[in-house]
Design an enzyme around this catalytic site. Sequence first.
Site, PDB file in Angstrom:
ATOM      1  N   GLU A   1      26.178  35.868  41.622  1.00 46.80           N
ATOM      2  CA  GLU A   1      26.736  37.072  40.789  1.00 46.80           C
ATOM      3  C   GLU A   1      26.272  38.168  41.285  1.00 46.80           C
ATOM      4  O   GLU A   1      25.420  39.126  39.986  1.00 46.80           O
ATOM      5  CB  GLU A   1      26.856  36.701  39.151  1.00 46.80           C
ATOM      6  CG  GLU A   1      27.711  35.575  38.758  1.00 46.80           C
ATOM      7  CD  GLU A   1      28.185  35.377  37.054  1.00 46.80           C
ATOM      8  OE1 GLU A   1      27.356  36.181  36.643  1.00 46.80           O
ATOM      9  OE2 GLU A   1      29.545  35.350  36.490  1.00 46.80           O
TER      10      GLU A   1
ATOM     11  N   GLU B   1      33.419  29.739  39.875  1.00 46.27           N
ATOM     12  CA  GLU B   1      33.386  29.361  38.135  1.00 46.27           C
ATOM     13  C   GLU B   1      34.103  29.976  37.509  1.00 46.27           C
ATOM     14  O   GLU B   1      35.161  31.040  37.590  1.00 46.27           O
ATOM     15  CB  GLU B   1      32.116  30.004  37.702  1.00 46.27           C
ATOM     16  CG  GLU B   1      30.585  29.907  37.622  1.00 46.27           C
ATOM     17  CD  GLU B   1      29.297  30.873  37.253  1.00 46.27           C
ATOM     18  OE1 GLU B   1      30.088  30.489  36.108  1.00 46.27           O
ATOM     19  OE2 GLU B   1      28.734  30.587  37.991  1.00 46.27           O
TER      20      GLU B   1
HETATM   21  C1  BG6 Z   1      27.920  33.923  34.438  1.00 45.68           C
HETATM   22  C2  BG6 Z   1      26.968  32.742  34.988  1.00 45.68           C
HETATM   23  O1  BG6 Z   1      27.839  34.854  34.378  1.00 45.68           O
HETATM   24  O2  BG6 Z   1      28.926  32.862  33.428  1.00 45.68           O
HETATM   25  C3  BG6 Z   1      27.013  31.604  34.500  1.00 45.68           C
HETATM   26  O3  BG6 Z   1      27.017  32.570  36.783  1.00 45.68           O
HETATM   27  C4  BG6 Z   1      27.173  31.600  32.970  1.00 45.68           C
HETATM   28  O4  BG6 Z   1      25.084  31.385  34.882  1.00 45.68           O
HETATM   29  C5  BG6 Z   1      28.637  31.636  33.267  1.00 45.68           C
HETATM   30  O5  BG6 Z   1      27.160  30.951  32.112  1.00 45.68           O
HETATM   31  C6  BG6 Z   1      29.194  31.453  31.237  1.00 45.68           C
HETATM   32  O6  BG6 Z   1      28.188  32.489  30.889  1.00 45.68           O
HETATM   33  P1  BG6 Z   1      28.097  32.646  29.321  1.00 45.68           P
HETATM   34  O7  BG6 Z   1      26.675  33.201  29.370  1.00 45.68           O
HETATM   35  O8  BG6 Z   1      28.953  31.818  28.593  1.00 45.68           O
HETATM   36  O9  BG6 Z   1      26.954  31.221  29.342  1.00 45.68           O
END
Ligand code: BG6
Length: 480
Positions: A175, A379
Amino acid sequence: MTFKKGFLWGGATAANQFEGGWNEDGKGASVPDHIRGGTVDSPRLWDREIDPEVYYPSHEAVDFYHHYKEDIALYGEMGFKCFRLSVNWSRIYPTGMEETPNEKGLAFYHNVFAECRKYNIEPLVTISHYELPWGLSEKYNGWAGREVIGHFMRYAETLFNEYRDEVRYWLTFNEINNGVQSSGRILSLGMTGIDHKPMFGIQETPEEVNDRFTALHHQFVASALAVKKGHEINPDFQIGMMTIGHPVYAYTCNPDDVKAMNDEMNLRMYFCADVQVRGHYPYFAKRYFEDNGITVRTEPGDEEILKEGKVDFLSFSYYMSSASSADPDVTKAQGNMFAGVKNPYLKASEWGWQIDPKGLRILLNTFYARYEVPLMVVENGLGAVDERSEDGRFHDSYRIDYMRSHIEAMAEAVKDGVDLMGYTMWGCTDLVSASTGEMKKRYGLIYVDKHNDGSGDLHRERKDSFYWYKKVIASNGEEL
Ligand code: BG6
């Protein structure tokens, strides 16, 4: 078949949220090891000195460090083709500044990759996922110091040489576009050197904004140098960039709202991707820097480096979209790294993230039209509270619905003509939330007995989504 043969189905994790073992076998502290847990309403705070009385979620996380065989066996059972993980930089170079790597740290990842091989799982390695060694953060104000490029290169080269025959797919920075906003200072850029306590919501001075964009520039240069070096070490390496995928819609057709949307898309979605995929800053950067009084410290030769270090593919996280408006009074929505205006047409998760599968199809098309390189969704998922049902199991149909709708959107994008390499859903095994530090916010197909206060015996259990995803993979996305 909609999805190509060899499509990389799997799951994604990050060391500081997953591994634990924060000071075992020679590992040094990283920036997240200094950050406390929080909630949506009380932001995470960072401490310069680690307080032995305080619970820091990354220290044990969900202990992949000691459960990796069991975890990877479960991924094998689901039929994963790909497992995205990050290497913890401070496990390899404890302060970031050592001349030689920590052998025990290197051995751990050899073991992990060997386990992946057993089940024919292709590792996808993020070299830096919000895990700058604390030593570099303190000494150089994180990536604001140009010296960090050299330390990163020693680390990246070590990984490329060491795992030359075990890893083919790499991502340089997680990111990276988080650095275009003040929220990216601590996690993305490791800039803890100023006396700010909360992780998010930082008010910056003009000098601090200059430092932040300089830090981002240093990451661009480091990434480009790593891409070039990686290809020299093994020409078969596929090295990608990773960005937050968060499309923005105009709140109304008022041209002012459309302009606001354009500006947000430019800064958030294209600024970093243009540098890393096209090999140069976008046309709008000069005016953006002038209008905002930003000076980036560059060196002669940097332009050449960026040109020579273009990535092989573009990967992104996708959780939500938001709207954009010129009116400062419209209602805002929650988000992880980027926030935005609430969209009345969308429902939201329990954490207020607006669920928008069509936005994924739109973004895949937008990115592909602009860059024409293979894309990968690395993701995606739903952070939710999982309650055990009366029969003792976790029936997470809401998570299945979320993933199904997003995979359907990907299928449409592929039919539109997008070249999509794979999909690694986020947090395949429950892990610590990056934005809030909670355990209560779970993404996993596999439940872990671990809770916000650090309690729990860490045992793993399959949720309904586990069996569903197994079918999806076995049918290459045809059976949803
Ligand atoms: C992304 C990141 O922003 O979202 C992860 O790359 C992160 O590290 C994921 O865990 C989900 O966000 P969160 O805050 O719900 O863990």
